[in-house]
Design an enzyme around this catalytic site. Structure first.
Site, short mmCIF file in Angstrom:
data_model
loop_
_atom_site.label_atom_id
_atom_site.label_comp_id
_atom_site.label_asym_id
_atom_site.label_seq_id
_atom_site.Cartn_x
_atom_site.Cartn_y
_atom_site.Cartn_z
N ASP A 1 26.76 48.83 42.74
CA ASP A 1 27.63 48.58 41.59
C ASP A 1 27.11 49.32 40.36
O ASP A 1 27.89 49.87 39.58
CB ASP A 1 27.74 47.08 41.29
N SER B 1 32.92 44.52 41.54
CA SER B 1 31.81 44.82 40.64
C SER B 1 31.21 43.53 40.09
O SER B 1 29.99 43.31 40.15
CB SER B 1 32.34 45.71 39.50
N HIS C 1 30.48 35.13 33.27
CA HIS C 1 30.73 36.57 33.12
C HIS C 1 32.13 36.78 32.56
O HIS C 1 33.07 36.09 32.93
CB HIS C 1 30.62 37.26 34.47
N ARG D 1 32.70 54.97 37.31
CA ARG D 1 34.05 54.53 36.96
C ARG D 1 34.30 54.69 35.47
O ARG D 1 35.39 55.05 35.04
CB ARG D 1 34.24 53.06 37.35
N LYS E 1 27.52 41.40 41.62
CA LYS E 1 26.37 41.11 40.74
C LYS E 1 26.10 39.61 40.68
O LYS E 1 24.97 39.16 40.71
CB LYS E 1 26.66 41.58 39.32
N1 URA Z 1 32.61 43.95 34.08
C1 URA Z 1 31.95 44.33 35.22
O1 URA Z 1 30.83 43.89 35.47
N2 URA Z 1 32.54 45.21 36.03
C2 URA Z 1 33.78 45.70 35.81
O2 URA Z 1 34.27 46.45 36.60
C3 URA Z 1 34.45 45.30 34.63
C4 URA Z 1 33.86 44.42 33.77
#
Ligand code: URA
Length: 434
Positions: free
Chosen positions: A161, A183, A82, A168, A187
């Site tokens: 989230d 966040s 990620h 956000r 995930k």
């Molecule tokens: N990527 C995400 O999944 N969440 C964030 O808050 C910022 C980047």
């Protein structure tokens, strides 16, 4: 317990308890706490921050807001990757099939664009028919059958989230360390991979603007991952200029395909090899960084990475013939040159501004309900450190609306600095936290 008291407590700078954080996340997920109160708390967190314990509690509350996928029926050590978000960051599109082609199951959950940054799902939708709406069993079957599956935040994975992310994005509360860490990690933990490689971006195109902030974010996420038994590595990488040359969905897909054909830009290739090597090492498929790197390079040279991308696109309903013939990707009606207005060296590309210019051309969302135009964006012709002469082409604008080209051109010229000499070299990889 009342949401009002929780907001006031954080507004006054106090630590929230696990029970208060759970109350907020549960109530917000069920729709019992309205967006305006959630927004007020987010802004209080933004200004008064959360400590490590609050961040870990927030992460686990978001994990527990939905389902946790059990990937134990997929053989081998499953890895996920990620990025914290950047401009021109198409790494996942070339990296995930390349790593899968080495025999490592890649089970990945991706997101859409956020703020000035792009998202992998939007980019992959450049392949006609491509879908990330996989059921849990399709996700597992694809991982088992072809070694790679990519899902959106579908079904009931970290639904808290999903709602907070959208809020956000429109309330100016994205770039807070605890909110980003919780966040991403909620995930990643909920989607079940055994190992997680994080690309933590730093620079003016990233949410973390300084190496110190990026290192703190990487440490926070790595500690959360380890605390729930996941191998987690954080690679801190440069986002002080766009990654590669292309910014915009289909344009970035083409660049990622070019990489797998052996013609990728240097920085994108180097980052892909670095992140990929850590994924391979986490999966115990190589003992050293050098060994991992050569496995990846070999599969670019022999075309196995490219073949895996085709299999992956096809397995998720997309038209894989676009991989061989990228001229069939969505194309803009107008391509306009932008020429340097003086001679010198490119010393700075204001990366966040480039993300915003691409968004205004239609490549990103201004509000959470905006539609995006897959074809449009910017392709740089020069990057930081390169010499230019007045009149040289420094970028191309791809647009479907003639009337926005002039404005984009002026903004591009205002956001590229050309001067006599570069004052500091910026590394592509700053640090690795593990
Ligand atoms: N990527 C995400 O999944 N969440 C964030 O808050 C910022 C980047």
């Amino acid at each position: 317990m009342r949401m009002y008291d929780i907001i006031v407590k954080k507004r006054n700078g106090f630590e929230l308890s696990k029970e208060e954080i759970n109350f907020f996340i549960e109530g917000f997920t069920k729709g019992e706490i309205p967006d305006y109160q959630a927004s007020a708390l987010l802004m209080a967190i933004f200004f008064n921050k959360m400590n490590t314990k609050e961040t870990a509690d927030l992460t686990m509350a978001m994990v527990n807001s939905g389902d946790v996928i059990d990937l134990s029926s997929i053989e081998g050590i499953k890895v996920d990757k990620h990025s914290t978000g950047g401009v021109g960051d198409k790494t996942s599109i070339c990296l995930t099939p390349l790593v899968a082609s080495v025999g490592i199951p890649v089970s990945k959950m991706s997101g859409r664009g956020l703020g000035h940054t792009g998202g992998t799902i939007d980019k992959l939708e450049s392949f006609n028919g491509f879908s990330v709406e996989l059921t849990e069993s399709e996700f597992i079957n694809n991982s088992n059958k072809i070694g790679i599956a990519l899902t959106g935040q579908t079904g009931n994975i970290a639904p808290a989230d999903k709602k907070l992310y959208a809020l956000r994005d429109v309330t100016g509360t994205v770039d807070n360390m605890s909110l980003i860490a919780s966040s991403i990690m909620s995930k990643k933990i909920a989607s079940g991979a055994d190992a997680i490689v994080l690309d933590v971006k730093v620079g003016d195109g990233a949410f973390m603007k300084t190496p110190e902030e990026a290192k703190a974010l990487a440490n926070e996420m790595v500690n959360i991952g380890k605390s729930v038994g996941r191998k987690t590595v954080g690679v801190i990488s440069d986002m002080d200029q766009p990654l590669g040359y292309a910014i915009g969905n289909a344009l970035e897909v083409k660049e990622a395909i070019d990489l797998l054909k052996g013609n990728g830009p240097k920085d994108l290739l180097e980052l892909t090899l670095t992140l990929g090597s850590y994924m391979i090492i986490c999966a115990n498929k190589a003992e050293s960084f050098e060994e991992a790197r050569s496995l990846l390079l070999e599969n670019i040279e022999n075309g196995k990475g490219l073949e895996k991308l085709k299999e992956f696109v096809e397995a998720q309903g997309g038209d894989s013939s676009l991989v061989d013939d990228t001229s069939k990707l969505p194309k803009a009606n107008y391509i306009e040159e932008v020429k340097a207005d003086k001679s010198g060296i490119i010393t700075k590309i204001n990366t966040e501004a480039f993300g915003l210019i691409a968004m205004e051309l239609g490549a990103g969302r201004e509000t959470k309900d905006s539609n995006i135009d897959l074809a449009v964006g910017i392709v740089l012709n020069k990057k930081r450190g390169e010499k230019v002469k007045s009149g040289d082409i420094i970028a191309y604008i791809h647009s479907n609306d003639k009337s926005n080209i002039e404005k984009a051109k002026n903004k591009i010229l205002c956001n590229i600095n050309i001067s006599d000499k570069i004052d500091k070299e910026i590394p592509l990889i700053y640090d690795v936290v593990q």
